[in-house]
Design a protein around this motif. Structure first.
Motif, mmCIF file in Angstrom:
data_model
loop_
_atom_site.group_PDB
_atom_site.id
_atom_site.type_symbol
_atom_site.label_atom_id
_atom_site.label_comp_id
_atom_site.label_asym_id
_atom_site.label_seq_id
_atom_site.Cartn_x
_atom_site.Cartn_y
_atom_site.Cartn_z
ATOM 1 N N ARG A 128 0.839 -1.189 0.000
ATOM 2 C CA ARG A 128 0.000 0.000 0.000
ATOM 3 C C ARG A 128 0.882 1.250 0.000
ATOM 4 O O ARG A 128 2.106 1.166 0.086
ATOM 5 N N GLY A 129 0.247 2.419 -0.098
ATOM 6 C CA GLY A 129 0.960 3.681 -0.002
ATOM 7 C C GLY A 129 2.037 3.852 -1.050
ATOM 8 O O GLY A 129 1.888 3.442 -2.207
ATOM 9 N N LEU A 130 3.153 4.442 -0.633
ATOM 10 C CA LEU A 130 4.246 4.706 -1.558
ATOM 11 C C LEU A 130 4.847 3.417 -2.102
ATOM 12 O O LEU A 130 5.268 3.366 -3.261
ATOM 13 N N GLY A 131 4.888 2.366 -1.289
ATOM 14 C CA GLY A 131 5.428 1.097 -1.767
ATOM 15 C C GLY A 131 4.649 0.554 -2.944
ATOM 16 O O GLY A 131 5.228 0.077 -3.934
ATOM 17 N N LEU A 132 3.328 0.620 -2.860
ATOM 18 C CA LEU A 132 2.487 0.190 -3.972
ATOM 19 C C LEU A 132 2.730 1.072 -5.188
ATOM 20 O O LEU A 132 2.784 0.577 -6.328
ATOM 21 N N SER A 133 2.897 2.365 -4.973
ATOM 22 C CA SER A 133 3.181 3.275 -6.085
ATOM 23 C C SER A 133 4.517 2.945 -6.741
ATOM 24 O O SER A 133 4.654 3.003 -7.966
ATOM 25 N N PHE A 134 5.518 2.589 -5.938
ATOM 26 C CA PHE A 134 6.800 2.170 -6.507
ATOM 27 C C PHE A 134 6.630 0.927 -7.371
ATOM 28 O O PHE A 134 7.240 0.813 -8.444
ATOM 29 N N ALA A 135 5.826 -0.017 -6.916
ATOM 30 C CA ALA A 135 5.608 -1.234 -7.691
ATOM 31 C C ALA A 135 4.939 -0.911 -9.023
ATOM 32 O O ALA A 135 5.344 -1.418 -10.086
ATOM 33 N N ARG A 136 3.928 -0.080 -8.979
ATOM 34 C CA ARG A 136 3.255 0.317 -10.230
ATOM 35 C C ARG A 136 4.208 1.053 -11.158
ATOM 36 O O ARG A 136 4.236 0.807 -12.375
ATOM 37 N N ALA A 137 5.002 1.964 -10.609
ATOM 38 C CA ALA A 137 5.922 2.752 -11.428
ATOM 39 C C ALA A 137 6.999 1.875 -12.047
ATOM 40 O O ALA A 137 7.395 2.081 -13.208
ATOM 41 N N ALA A 138 7.497 0.894 -11.291
ATOM 42 C CA ALA A 138 8.524 -0.003 -11.823
ATOM 43 C C ALA A 138 7.978 -0.840 -12.967
ATOM 44 O O ALA A 138 8.648 -1.016 -14.001
ATOM 45 N N LEU A 139 6.772 -1.346 -12.807
ATOM 46 C CA LEU A 139 6.158 -2.117 -13.888
ATOM 47 C C LEU A 139 5.951 -1.243 -15.127
ATOM 48 O O LEU A 139 6.242 -1.655 -16.258
ATOM 49 N N ALA A 140 5.477 -0.018 -14.907
ATOM 50 C CA ALA A 140 5.232 0.891 -16.030
ATOM 51 C C ALA A 140 6.519 1.262 -16.740
ATOM 52 O O ALA A 140 6.517 1.522 -17.961
ATOM 53 N N ALA A 141 7.632 1.280 -16.004
ATOM 54 C CA ALA A 141 8.922 1.642 -16.590
ATOM 55 C C ALA A 141 9.608 0.455 -17.256
ATOM 56 O O ALA A 141 10.713 0.608 -17.786
ATOM 57 N N GLY A 142 8.981 -0.708 -17.199
ATOM 58 C CA GLY A 142 9.507 -1.864 -17.918
ATOM 59 C C GLY A 142 10.379 -2.801 -17.114
ATOM 60 O O GLY A 142 11.159 -3.569 -17.690
ATOM 61 N N ALA A 143 10.268 -2.762 -15.790
ATOM 62 C CA ALA A 143 11.036 -3.699 -14.972
ATOM 63 C C ALA A 143 10.688 -5.137 -15.363
ATOM 64 O O ALA A 143 9.530 -5.463 -15.616
ATOM 65 N N ARG A 144 11.705 -5.970 -15.408
ATOM 66 C CA ARG A 144 11.491 -7.378 -15.799
ATOM 67 C C ARG A 144 10.767 -8.150 -14.714
ATOM 68 O O ARG A 144 9.970 -9.047 -14.993
ATOM 69 N N LYS A 145 11.054 -7.799 -13.443
ATOM 70 C CA LYS A 145 10.412 -8.473 -12.319
ATOM 71 C C LYS A 145 10.323 -7.488 -11.164
ATOM 72 O O LYS A 145 11.244 -6.696 -10.968
ATOM 73 N N VAL A 146 9.234 -7.551 -10.426
ATOM 74 C CA VAL A 146 9.071 -6.707 -9.246
ATOM 75 C C VAL A 146 8.668 -7.598 -8.072
ATOM 76 O O VAL A 146 7.611 -8.239 -8.105
ATOM 77 N N TYR A 147 9.524 -7.654 -7.075
ATOM 78 C CA TYR A 147 9.195 -8.336 -5.831
ATOM 79 C C TYR A 147 8.507 -7.328 -4.915
ATOM 80 O O TYR A 147 9.070 -6.273 -4.592
ATOM 81 N N ALA A 148 7.301 -7.658 -4.482
ATOM 82 C CA ALA A 148 6.517 -6.778 -3.618
ATOM 83 C C ALA A 148 6.434 -7.419 -2.238
ATOM 84 O O ALA A 148 5.712 -8.396 -2.035
#
Length: 234
Positions: A15-35
């Motif tokens: 949630r919060g900023l952490g969730l926003s980081f996950a969304r932003a990383a995916l949008a920027a093309g990260a190959r994998k995101v560990y949440a």
């Protein structure tokens, strides 16, 4: 480093900023995101890999580093605030210990555990989520301010020690954001989505510090004012 094709590990990502980081990383093309979150079932964003993690538990931190050996960007986002004053809160010591365990020691433990992982992949980067309160203290968040000030110093020390391994350490300073932590606070609040996007762009640009909003920039300027901002009543 480039976010596209990177492997990102985010603490407090449910949630919060952490969730926003996950969304932003995916949008920027990260190959994998560990949440990562204490309860991985609370991670509901599609496209990420949930990880059970309490950053105050050394065995869980070590297990995460072993299991996620492909990480190239670590985002130390997990943080708590108990709203305690130094002298007026009867539970101030308990509040401070909890805040330091998560905000300071948790960040330290994660950085130490993942430093070898990042080094294997060319250095990568670490983002430490700090605060405008790293530089001054609010009466209603005195112990939290102390924990963030300590984590600012930690970030500066980590930067020195990891420079030789090619690891970028970026400190994110931000004031109030529109998250659960500030739900009861009125006034202007930064968008966590905008802060996350700005921070990832800073990592790509090799920046060591992000001042994410006007309030934070004003506070930073006040450090060299006369008298300094941190000596003034709030």
């Amino acid at each position: 480093m480039k976010i596209q094709d990177s492997v990102v590990f985010i603490t407090g990502a449910n949630r919060g900023l952490g969730l926003s980081f996950a969304r932003a990383a995916l949008a920027a093309g990260a190959r994998k995101v560990y949440a990562a979150a204490r309860d991985p079932k609370s991670v509901t964003l599609e496209g990420v890999t949930p990880v059970a993690l309490d950053v105050t538990q050394p065995e869980q931190v070590a297990a995460a580093a072993r299991a996620c050996g492909d990480v190239t960007l670590l985002v130390n986002n997990a943080g708590i605030s108990r709203g305690a004053t130094f002298l007026g809160s009867p539970d101030a010591f308990e509040a401070a210990r909890a805040e330091f365990e998560t905000n300071f020691f948790g960040t330290w433990a994660m950085s130490r555990a993942f430093a070898p992982v990042l080094a294997v992949h060319g250095g990568g980067a670490i983002v430490n989520v700090l605060s405008a309160l790293s530089w001054l203290s609010l009466p209603t968040a005195a112990t939290y301010s102390a924990s963030k000030s300590a984590t600012w110093s930690l970030s500066n020390g980590l930067r020195n020690e990891l420079r030789g391994l090619g690891t970028l350490v970026t400190s994110l300073h931000v004031a109030f954001m529109d998250t659960d932590m500030t739900r009861g606070i009125t006034g202007d609040k930064a968008s966590p989505d905008a802060v996350a996007k700005l921070t990832l762009a800073a990592v790509e640009a090799g920046q060591v510090e992000v001042l994410a909003d006007a309030t934070t920039r004003h506070v930073k300027q006040g450090l060299v004012a006369e008298p300094p901002a941190y000596t003034q009543a709030r």
